[in-house]
Scaffold this motif. Sequence first.
Motif, PDB file in Angstrom:
ATOM      1  N   UNK A 101       0.818  -1.208   0.000  1.00  0.00           N
ATOM      2  CA  UNK A 101       0.000   0.000   0.000  1.00  0.00           C
ATOM      3  C   UNK A 101       0.861   1.271   0.000  1.00  0.00           C
ATOM      4  N   UNK A 102       1.691   1.418  -1.003  1.00  0.00           N
ATOM      5  CA  UNK A 102       2.636   2.532  -1.082  1.00  0.00           C
ATOM      6  C   UNK A 102       1.964   3.875  -1.244  1.00  0.00           C
ATOM      7  N   UNK A 107       5.632   9.683   3.259  1.00  0.00           N
ATOM      8  CA  UNK A 107       7.107   9.635   3.251  1.00  0.00           C
ATOM      9  C   UNK A 107       7.614   8.817   2.073  1.00  0.00           C
ATOM     10  N   UNK A 108       6.950   7.691   1.800  1.00  0.00           N
ATOM     11  CA  UNK A 108       7.349   6.865   0.662  1.00  0.00           C
ATOM     12  C   UNK A 108       7.084   7.616  -0.645  1.00  0.00           C
ATOM     13  N   UNK A 109       5.929   8.246  -0.741  1.00  0.00           N
ATOM     14  CA  UNK A 109       5.608   8.997  -1.957  1.00  0.00           C
ATOM     15  C   UNK A 109       6.561  10.163  -2.181  1.00  0.00           C
ATOM     16  N   UNK A 113       7.605   9.028  -5.917  1.00  0.00           N
ATOM     17  CA  UNK A 113       6.228   9.424  -6.220  1.00  0.00           C
ATOM     18  C   UNK A 113       5.541   8.491  -7.213  1.00  0.00           C
ATOM     19  N   UNK A 114       4.241   8.338  -7.026  1.00  0.00           N
ATOM     20  CA  UNK A 114       3.434   7.557  -7.961  1.00  0.00           C
ATOM     21  C   UNK A 114       3.366   8.293  -9.290  1.00  0.00           C
ATOM     22  N   UNK A 115       3.631   7.596 -10.384  1.00  0.00           N
ATOM     23  CA  UNK A 115       3.640   8.195 -11.711  1.00  0.00           C
ATOM     24  C   UNK A 115       2.643   7.437 -12.579  1.00  0.00           C
TER      25      UNK A 115
END
Length: 133
Positions: A101-102, A107-109, A113-115
Amino acid sequence: MEKRVKGSCTTILVGKKASIDGSTIISRNDDGHEALDPERFVVVNPAEQPRHYQSVISQVKIDLPDDPLRYTSIPNSILTNGIWPAAGINSENVAMSATETITTNSRVLGADPYVMGGIGEEDLVTLVLPYIH
């Protein structure tokens, strides 16, 4: 009115030095969806690994190397949104989980980042596990 809380997937990996008999063990739950997705356990032999991969969700297309390893995975039984192999162990005894579940962790994003149109959670095990030593 009932308040719904979105769950998050969790994986526990036990390495061969941490298990009594030298086994590599993986345990995982999948609770991040509105309805639980039934999963199955599969062994993917090198001849069955795709050489040309296309993601169902992002439509990203990737050519894969010709020398994959045998690996296990626990993909969804219903393939509407792609394979989602979630986790597995390869013939080199490397274990991985890839659907944690990124998109809900800022912090992970910030670091990754989601692209749109890129590689997603549903793709990672198929793209990494057969090739990592």
